[in-house]
Design a protein around this motif. Structure first.
Motif, PDB file in Angstrom:
ATOM      1  N   GLY A  78      23.309   7.118   5.433  1.00  0.00           N
ATOM      2  CA  GLY A  78      22.419   7.024   6.585  1.00  0.00           C
ATOM      3  C   GLY A  78      22.491   8.305   7.386  1.00  0.00           C
ATOM      4  O   GLY A  78      23.513   8.992   7.402  1.00  0.00           O
ATOM      5  N   VAL A  79      21.392   8.632   8.051  1.00  0.00           N
ATOM      6  CA  VAL A  79      21.325   9.819   8.902  1.00  0.00           C
ATOM      7  C   VAL A  79      20.857   9.388  10.280  1.00  0.00           C
ATOM      8  O   VAL A  79      19.929   8.579  10.389  1.00  0.00           O
ATOM      9  N   PHE A  80      21.521   9.898  11.329  1.00  0.00           N
ATOM     10  CA  PHE A  80      21.029   9.584  12.674  1.00  0.00           C
ATOM     11  C   PHE A  80      21.336  10.714  13.645  1.00  0.00           C
ATOM     12  O   PHE A  80      22.199  11.556  13.389  1.00  0.00           O
ATOM     13  N   THR A  81      20.598  10.717  14.747  1.00  0.00           N
ATOM     14  CA  THR A  81      20.848  11.668  15.826  1.00  0.00           C
ATOM     15  C   THR A  81      21.310  10.879  17.033  1.00  0.00           C
ATOM     16  O   THR A  81      20.898   9.746  17.252  1.00  0.00           O
ATOM     17  N   SER A  82      22.151  11.531  17.840  1.00  0.00           N
ATOM     18  CA  SER A  82      22.799  10.795  18.924  1.00  0.00           C
ATOM     19  C   SER A  82      23.089  11.752  20.068  1.00  0.00           C
ATOM     20  O   SER A  82      23.221  12.961  19.868  1.00  0.00           O
ATOM     21  N   GLY A 122      17.139   6.456   7.338  1.00  0.00           N
ATOM     22  CA  GLY A 122      17.119   6.988   8.687  1.00  0.00           C
ATOM     23  C   GLY A 122      17.428   5.871   9.674  1.00  0.00           C
ATOM     24  O   GLY A 122      16.883   4.766   9.560  1.00  0.00           O
ATOM     25  N   ILE A 123      18.336   6.158  10.594  1.00  0.00           N
ATOM     26  CA  ILE A 123      18.689   5.163  11.611  1.00  0.00           C
ATOM     27  C   ILE A 123      18.121   5.659  12.934  1.00  0.00           C
ATOM     28  O   ILE A 123      18.440   6.762  13.384  1.00  0.00           O
ATOM     29  N   TYR A 124      17.247   4.864  13.536  1.00  0.00           N
ATOM     30  CA  TYR A 124      16.575   5.297  14.757  1.00  0.00           C
ATOM     31  C   TYR A 124      17.429   5.059  16.002  1.00  0.00           C
ATOM     32  O   TYR A 124      18.215   4.134  16.057  1.00  0.00           O
ATOM     33  N   ILE A 179      22.835  -0.817  15.758  1.00  0.00           N
ATOM     34  CA  ILE A 179      23.148  -2.188  16.181  1.00  0.00           C
ATOM     35  C   ILE A 179      21.931  -3.099  16.028  1.00  0.00           C
ATOM     36  O   ILE A 179      22.038  -4.253  15.596  1.00  0.00           O
ATOM     37  N   GLU A 180      20.762  -2.559  16.336  1.00  0.00           N
ATOM     38  CA  GLU A 180      19.543  -3.379  16.284  1.00  0.00           C
ATOM     39  C   GLU A 180      18.932  -3.418  14.890  1.00  0.00           C
ATOM     40  O   GLU A 180      17.902  -4.062  14.682  1.00  0.00           O
ATOM     41  N   GLY A 181      19.520  -2.685  13.950  1.00  0.00           N
ATOM     42  CA  GLY A 181      18.993  -2.698  12.579  1.00  0.00           C
ATOM     43  C   GLY A 181      17.707  -1.910  12.423  1.00  0.00           C
ATOM     44  O   GLY A 181      16.881  -2.195  11.545  1.00  0.00           O
ATOM     45  N   ASP A 182      17.547  -0.890  13.274  1.00  0.00           N
ATOM     46  CA  ASP A 182      16.332  -0.069  13.209  1.00  0.00           C
ATOM     47  C   ASP A 182      16.544   1.024  12.151  1.00  0.00           C
ATOM     48  O   ASP A 182      16.735   2.197  12.457  1.00  0.00           O
ATOM     49  N   ILE A 183      16.505   0.612  10.920  1.00  0.00           N
ATOM     50  CA  ILE A 183      16.952   1.423   9.782  1.00  0.00           C
ATOM     51  C   ILE A 183      15.869   1.415   8.709  1.00  0.00           C
ATOM     52  O   ILE A 183      15.421   0.347   8.309  1.00  0.00           O
ATOM     53  N   VAL A 184      15.431   2.617   8.289  1.00  0.00           N
ATOM     54  CA  VAL A 184      14.357   2.674   7.292  1.00  0.00           C
ATOM     55  C   VAL A 184      14.691   3.685   6.204  1.00  0.00           C
ATOM     56  O   VAL A 184      15.308   4.705   6.459  1.00  0.00           O
ATOM     57  N   PRO A 185      14.259   3.397   4.966  1.00  0.00           N
ATOM     58  CA  PRO A 185      14.490   4.354   3.882  1.00  0.00           C
ATOM     59  C   PRO A 185      13.680   5.629   4.113  1.00  0.00           C
ATOM     60  O   PRO A 185      12.589   5.576   4.681  1.00  0.00           O
ATOM     61  N   LEU A 219      27.749   8.221   6.550  1.00  0.00           N
ATOM     62  CA  LEU A 219      26.797   8.574   7.605  1.00  0.00           C
ATOM     63  C   LEU A 219      26.825  10.074   7.883  1.00  0.00           C
ATOM     64  O   LEU A 219      27.885  10.692   7.877  1.00  0.00           O
ATOM     65  N   VAL A 220      25.637  10.613   8.168  1.00  0.00           N
ATOM     66  CA  VAL A 220      25.550  11.947   8.749  1.00  0.00           C
ATOM     67  C   VAL A 220      25.113  11.770  10.190  1.00  0.00           C
ATOM     68  O   VAL A 220      24.029  11.250  10.452  1.00  0.00           O
TER      69      VAL A 220
END
Lengths: 323, 323, 323, 323
Positions: free
Chosen positions: B5-9, B36-38, B45-51, B97-98
């Motif tokens: 998974g990749v996300f920005t924070s 991608g994790i939004y 946490i909310e499962g906002d996760i898309v390929p 995770l990245v």
């Protein structure tokens, strides 16, 4: 007329150098001698006056600010100061002046004519675009572009964070910068002094947007808006609608600087050219203006006293497109 | 490892999109599936996760902000929140995770590993450049360029008016943005939290400059400087030396946005690439860093706890060149 | 009228997206349904037609190019192709079209009306500004700014090396881009197709300049100038006056791209708005134009057939200021 | 050492002025007298040498080009010319030189030492980044940013038209500009002289992309690539794969100009500072370089004769990310 002086006065604006260049070169091509007067009326009083040739204005068309500098002059508010200024002009044999500035500068020029017969023609140089008799002033287009480029950057971060940015822009008592930049950056709302600002309606609009999944927004506030500016608007929004992460940006003096846009360079060139042609043609106590496609001469009295109206049609377009 | 998974924070920074693109494409080229994790940990946490596939990151390298968005997450501060996040990752089969973000984001990743064994590698994305273990963070070069371009505009108007501009720049507790941008725009003084700020000495320097006919000046103040920021500095200067027309500009959030510089795009590409290679190579709980010419892996613990020192040599150069 | 279509056609121009956005949102606010037609007439023939809502045009006002894409269509030159296009429009219930493009696009629209009764209103989208009936086309101001910024860079290097740069700019058969950008960057000479180009006179001017110690110069050549373009001019200069180190730059397609200027964003917004208002008001087979301060409707026939004249006054100013 | 001279030589590069400023001010702060030598070796021969003080380098850090100008010097290739140059330096009491330029300039400095004992230290000023012993040369970062901004504009129009753009960039015999700018703008392919260019493979890649619906593409070609440049590549592509509308853009001299990036201003300041410190420390016949985090001195011989290698790792990243 054999000798003229050129000076900049009031707040500086991008394109003033292009206008100086045009006035100097047009005058030289008509066989006149040209003098640059530094720091506006203050330099006139102090005799800070130097001859200018074509090379002195080389390579300045692209520079912001003004090579002749500009300053406030308290001395010029006194009769004695103005007498000194007129004496200096006579000493140099300067018979006509090109004044690049705003309403305050033109008022000064009017008094100088009344008291001492000095003939001045004005070129409207101010980012605020608040002079009656011209569609556009020198520096306005550049300032609007500066705002738009800054807001484009804010949009990146607004969209990434679901934020609301309240952006305060310049314009003194007028909303010209706010209106055009607001349309150009697709602002969700534009608050200008020329129309009543209803904070309740703004908040309702933001609420509606939020409910339609519009989670980042830009509101442009003119510094002269009766809401009291961006911080006041932000406070009111936060108190009444807490979903947004609200941030304030006051763009400040970056709006006055920078390399002038192509539009301002051409406008300034046209106006500097027309100012000298006008002087030679017996025009004075008047400002060069652009109205539609025409270059016109507007008496200082009109340019100063009349209020320029905001384009109503643009206000309507702004409202329609920000849905 | 088959799925990452990749996300920005944390705060967004220009170049985050270039890093997302690099991580996604490197992973795909290595045969991994990428999600991608939004909105950072909140989306986890909310499962906002898309390929994500290669086309999803087309045409984003030049965009500011982050297409994956970023958000604060209070839920993630709770054990329950983190458990939910870990569950969601397992549901999608995400094994690594990245995380593109700053120290707070890396702290979160450490806890997630301790509690749930989720392996994360970090890429330093923050304009502040305040992470130990890397010479430069993603977004820093762009932010410095944004400051420099803004101050270039202020210089136009400073020079035209004989003004002193006190410019406040971002950087949180650190002076990295202030120092580099101050050198690059030829500031007369640079006030940073890492060194003691003596307002008296500043005023003396301005006075000396004024006496040497240096009638316009720029002072850069880091927001974290112990002077209390640009307004405080301006107040002190005005009280003690009244020759300058002093103006304050707080550049604000425009420093976070804008199309990333070439430097940041390349750095972000290298780091996104190295992050995925690192994960596949068994690295985690570590941040990708650049040290000199090398790409290195720095344990989160070090990156977070150690203070990065300001380049002393640059401070000395700044002092020498601002005479 | 209940359903309209919007498309872009011909060469792309910065501001087309702002115009699409304005047309879509204005139509929606008037209760219309809106369809986007991709790749111009070719997409019309292939049925590449999708409904558009307000969110589809979010965050595009600042982007160059066109989200609806544009393409040449050989099929549309055939009767069969146009019949197919008309059938598709009917299938979707599209009763009116907003076409953003240049003269070729408007010709196509005229034929579509003649043969199939499809009502189209045009918005002039081309960097070349070569459409009769409007002072300015969408994209022109941006292209001029792009040229000016590029030439500003060339001036740095010209001045450092005592070089003469011959710069070729776009504009097809017209000199609009050349003239405005030439004034705005202070070019020593501007060669446009609308006036005779005397290479001998150019060389004499360069020689005179050299003798006055003007050792770096910029000459702007419109691609349509009868001299044959920048390389031809350079060859002639080198053969006849060998003091300068002569360099050629053909700016090329960068002139078509980039984020639109504030001016173009506002103009495009006004025109997109007016196009929809016009359609609802029964106007068609006509182009929206700006003449002075007014938004007007110009019959396609006039816009296409008449030659727009270059501003003579600007030519004169250019000659005066380049001394 | 009491008096030093500063000059720029070879092709100009953005940041040269920042380096001049740094060298002059550092020297003054160390109690030296400084002379500016105009037009490189040619001015040295002609005695175009003037004293410089701190104010002479005010307000130049942000300007492209070089205020000291630069020129080719055929005279310097003769023994007689070099003798004259050395005599002039002695006449002014100049004991050391700071030369800002590329390999040719450093070769000249070496000969001047051999023949006349003039001690020179070099600062690498060239956009091409082709000097061994320094990671980055002054002007390289700016040139890469200029390319990236231009290609961002081309992408707008490429995406709107489904076009393939072949973009030729500078770099002489080296691919440094091409490689970094290619990664930064997400080019689909990058052709550099340091690696073999297989046109067949390029065409296959474009074909594969087209089949994956990638209908617009950017290929960056270094001017020194063995393919022969952008026009040759375009010809080959058109002959073998006719789906794309192929366009060529040769960016040309805009890559040499423009306001230097923050990175180049800081690098140039560091190098100008180090050059003077080096001279005072007995260093000469050497170039200031940056290697990783260190400022180093590299003998001219090495800097000139060794070939700097292209970063292999970046080539690999480019290949991976352009899928």
């Amino acid at each position: 007329m054999k000798r003229i002086g050129v000076f900049t006065s009031g707040g500086d604006a991008p394109g003033m150098n292009a206008c100086i260049r045009a006035a100097v070169r047009t005058a030289l091509s008509r066989g006149l001698e040209v003098f640059g007067i530094y720091r506006g009326y203050q330099g006139m009083i102090e005799g800070d006056i130097v001859p200018m040739n074509s090379g002195d204005v080389s390579n300045i068309i692209q520079r912001g600010g003004t090579i002749l500098k500009t300053a406030r002059s308290d001395d010029f508010r006194t009769e004695q100061g103005r007498r000194k200024a007129a004496e200096n002009l006579r000493k140099y044999g300067i018979e006509g002046l090109v004044c690049i500035g705003g309403d305050g500068s033109f008022k000064g020029a009017s008094i100088l004519y009344e008291e001492h017969g000095i003939k001045t023609i004005g070129a409207p140089g101010t980012i605020d675009n608040d002079l009656y008799g011209t569609d556009s002033t020198i520096g306005y287009d550049t300032a609007v572009n500066t705002v738009v480029q800054a807001v484009d950057k804010l949009r990146d971060t607004a969209a990434s964070h679901n934020r609301l940015f309240i952006v305060e822009v310049m314009g003194r008592d007028a909303g010209f910068i706010a209106l055009r930049s607001g349309i150009a950056c697709g602002a969700e709302a534009i608050l200008v002094p020329e129309t009543p600002t209803y904070i309740d309606a703004l908040i309702q609009k933001l609420r509606d947007g939020w409910n339609r999944q519009k989670h980042s927004s830009i509101v442009i506030v003119a510094e002269g808006d009766e809401s009291g500016g961006a911080y006041e608007v932000a406070k009111a929004v936060k108190q009444n609608f807490d979903r947004y992460d609200v941030r304030v940006t006051v763009l400040g003096h970056i709006q006055r600087g920078g390399s002038p846009s192509a539009y301002d360079r051409v406008l300034a060139s046209e106006m500097g050219y027309a100012a000298v042609e006008g002087l030679l043609d017996g025009k004075f106590n008047a400002m060069v203006g652009r109205q539609g496609r025409e270059i016109v001469f507007v008496p200082f009295e009109k340019a100063i006293k009349h209020n320029k109206e905001l384009n109503k049609h643009l206000l309507q377009i702004a409202a329609t497109l920000s849905i």
